[in-house]
Design a protein around this motif. Structure first.
Motif, PDB file in Angstrom:
ATOM      1  N   LEU A  31     -10.291   3.036 -16.689  1.00  0.00           N
ATOM      2  CA  LEU A  31     -10.425   4.068 -15.499  1.00  0.00           C
ATOM      3  C   LEU A  31      -9.050   4.749 -15.066  1.00  0.00           C
ATOM      4  O   LEU A  31      -8.178   4.057 -14.609  1.00  0.00           O
ATOM      5  CB  LEU A  31     -10.977   3.040 -14.079  1.00  0.00           C
ATOM      6  N   VAL A  33      -8.006   8.074 -12.339  1.00  0.00           N
ATOM      7  CA  VAL A  33      -8.110   8.477 -10.977  1.00  0.00           C
ATOM      8  C   VAL A  33      -7.524   9.944 -10.972  1.00  0.00           C
ATOM      9  O   VAL A  33      -6.244   9.923 -11.386  1.00  0.00           O
ATOM     10  CB  VAL A  33      -7.899   7.626  -9.855  1.00  0.00           C
ATOM     11  N   THR A  42     -16.451   7.500  -6.738  1.00  0.00           N
ATOM     12  CA  THR A  42     -16.237   6.276  -7.414  1.00  0.00           C
ATOM     13  C   THR A  42     -17.373   5.709  -7.481  1.00  0.00           C
ATOM     14  O   THR A  42     -17.823   4.859  -8.479  1.00  0.00           O
ATOM     15  CB  THR A  42     -15.367   5.425  -6.342  1.00  0.00           C
ATOM     16  N   SER A  77      -6.880  -0.047 -14.949  1.00  0.00           N
ATOM     17  CA  SER A  77      -6.512   1.145 -14.537  1.00  0.00           C
ATOM     18  C   SER A  77      -5.909   1.888 -15.746  1.00  0.00           C
ATOM     19  O   SER A  77      -5.017   0.815 -16.456  1.00  0.00           O
ATOM     20  CB  SER A  77      -5.787   1.012 -13.527  1.00  0.00           C
ATOM     21  N   ALA A 102      -4.875   6.513  -6.439  1.00  0.00           N
ATOM     22  CA  ALA A 102      -5.431   5.616  -7.679  1.00  0.00           C
ATOM     23  C   ALA A 102      -5.800   4.131  -7.394  1.00  0.00           C
ATOM     24  O   ALA A 102      -6.704   3.670  -7.584  1.00  0.00           O
ATOM     25  CB  ALA A 102      -4.290   5.967  -8.686  1.00  0.00           C
ATOM     26  N   ARG A 103      -4.808   3.687  -6.723  1.00  0.00           N
ATOM     27  CA  ARG A 103      -5.025   2.493  -6.445  1.00  0.00           C
ATOM     28  C   ARG A 103      -6.100   1.875  -5.620  1.00  0.00           C
ATOM     29  O   ARG A 103      -7.007   1.062  -5.711  1.00  0.00           O
ATOM     30  CB  ARG A 103      -3.696   1.685  -5.775  1.00  0.00           C
ATOM     31  N   TYR A 106      -9.326   2.855  -7.528  1.00  0.00           N
ATOM     32  CA  TYR A 106      -9.480   1.639  -8.804  1.00  0.00           C
ATOM     33  C   TYR A 106     -10.144   0.558  -7.936  1.00  0.00           C
ATOM     34  O   TYR A 106     -11.020  -0.283  -8.686  1.00  0.00           O
ATOM     35  CB  TYR A 106      -8.080   1.213  -9.205  1.00  0.00           C
ATOM     36  N   CYS A 110     -13.559  -1.502  -8.679  1.00  0.00           N
ATOM     37  CA  CYS A 110     -13.761  -2.973  -8.837  1.00  0.00           C
ATOM     38  C   CYS A 110     -14.439  -3.850  -7.982  1.00  0.00           C
ATOM     39  O   CYS A 110     -15.280  -4.537  -8.284  1.00  0.00           O
ATOM     40  CB  CYS A 110     -12.312  -3.727  -8.963  1.00  0.00           C
ATOM     41  N   ARG A 124     -10.752  -7.590 -13.879  1.00  0.00           N
ATOM     42  CA  ARG A 124      -9.800  -6.373 -13.534  1.00  0.00           C
ATOM     43  C   ARG A 124      -8.709  -6.830 -13.966  1.00  0.00           C
ATOM     44  O   ARG A 124      -8.178  -7.979 -13.997  1.00  0.00           O
ATOM     45  CB  ARG A 124      -9.810  -6.153 -12.043  1.00  0.00           C
ATOM     46  N   PHE A 127      -3.431  -3.302 -11.178  1.00  0.00           N
ATOM     47  CA  PHE A 127      -3.033  -1.958 -11.026  1.00  0.00           C
ATOM     48  C   PHE A 127      -1.492  -1.821 -11.184  1.00  0.00           C
ATOM     49  O   PHE A 127      -0.563  -2.533 -10.573  1.00  0.00           O
ATOM     50  CB  PHE A 127      -3.458  -1.545  -9.642  1.00  0.00           C
TER      51      PHE A 127
END
Length: 157
Positions: A31, A33, A42, A77, A102-103, A106, A110, A124, A127
């Motif tokens: 994934l 972002v 998302t 990620s 992004a975090r 992400y 999840c 997962r 990250f």
């Protein structure tokens, strides 16, 4: 947002030799972002992934989704999905979101996977960590989804 989906028999992500996430038969989702992504996109992307019919039915036809097969997912990620190598030999990653956004997105992706499938079926990665990702690809079967192609405000299906 981009999701590179690989249909797998199994997959796992390791950090420093320790397994941090894994899945059985289902999807490995890499994934990425973008700076313009948000929580609505998302959710739409997760809905598309969950309902994407790329699994075989009883007749061997590609006609079933992750939900239909009670499959599992591992989400990792992957900012390099936004690599731009059109100029020169060293890719630029300016198309990827800043780490804070992004975090957040992400983690939200999840969480949506865990809410839909249950935490026992949704793994997962970590990250921002350097990971070793192993998989047994089923097919191989790989699909790239991009939220630009989903269109804002339209149903993902």
């Amino acid at each position: 947002m981009r999701a590179l989906i690989q249909r797998v028999e199994e997959a796992r992500a390791e950090v420093d030799g320790k397994v941090v996430g894994s899945c059985g038969a289902g999807y490995l989702v890499l994934l990425g972002v973008a700076p313009t992504d948000d929580e609505a996109l998302t959710r739409r992307l997760w809905d598309k992934v969950a309902h994407l019919r790329i699994c075989a039915d009883g007749d061997g036809r590609i006609n079933r989704s992750l939900l239909d097969t009670e499959g599992e997912v591992l989400v990792v990620s992957q900012f390099t999905l936004f690599a731009d190598a059109r100029r020169g030999l060293r890719p630029s990653f300016t198309g990827a979101a800043e780490p804070e956004l992004a975090r957040h997105l992400y983690e939200r992706f999840c969480e949506l996977a865990e809410e839909t499938l249950g935490s026992e079926r949704a793994g997962r990665g970590v990250f921002g960590a350097h990971m070793q990702v192993s998989l047994v690809n089923d097919g191989p079967f790989t699909v790239l989804l991009d939220t630009d192609e989903l269109g804002r405000g339209r149903s993902p299906r």
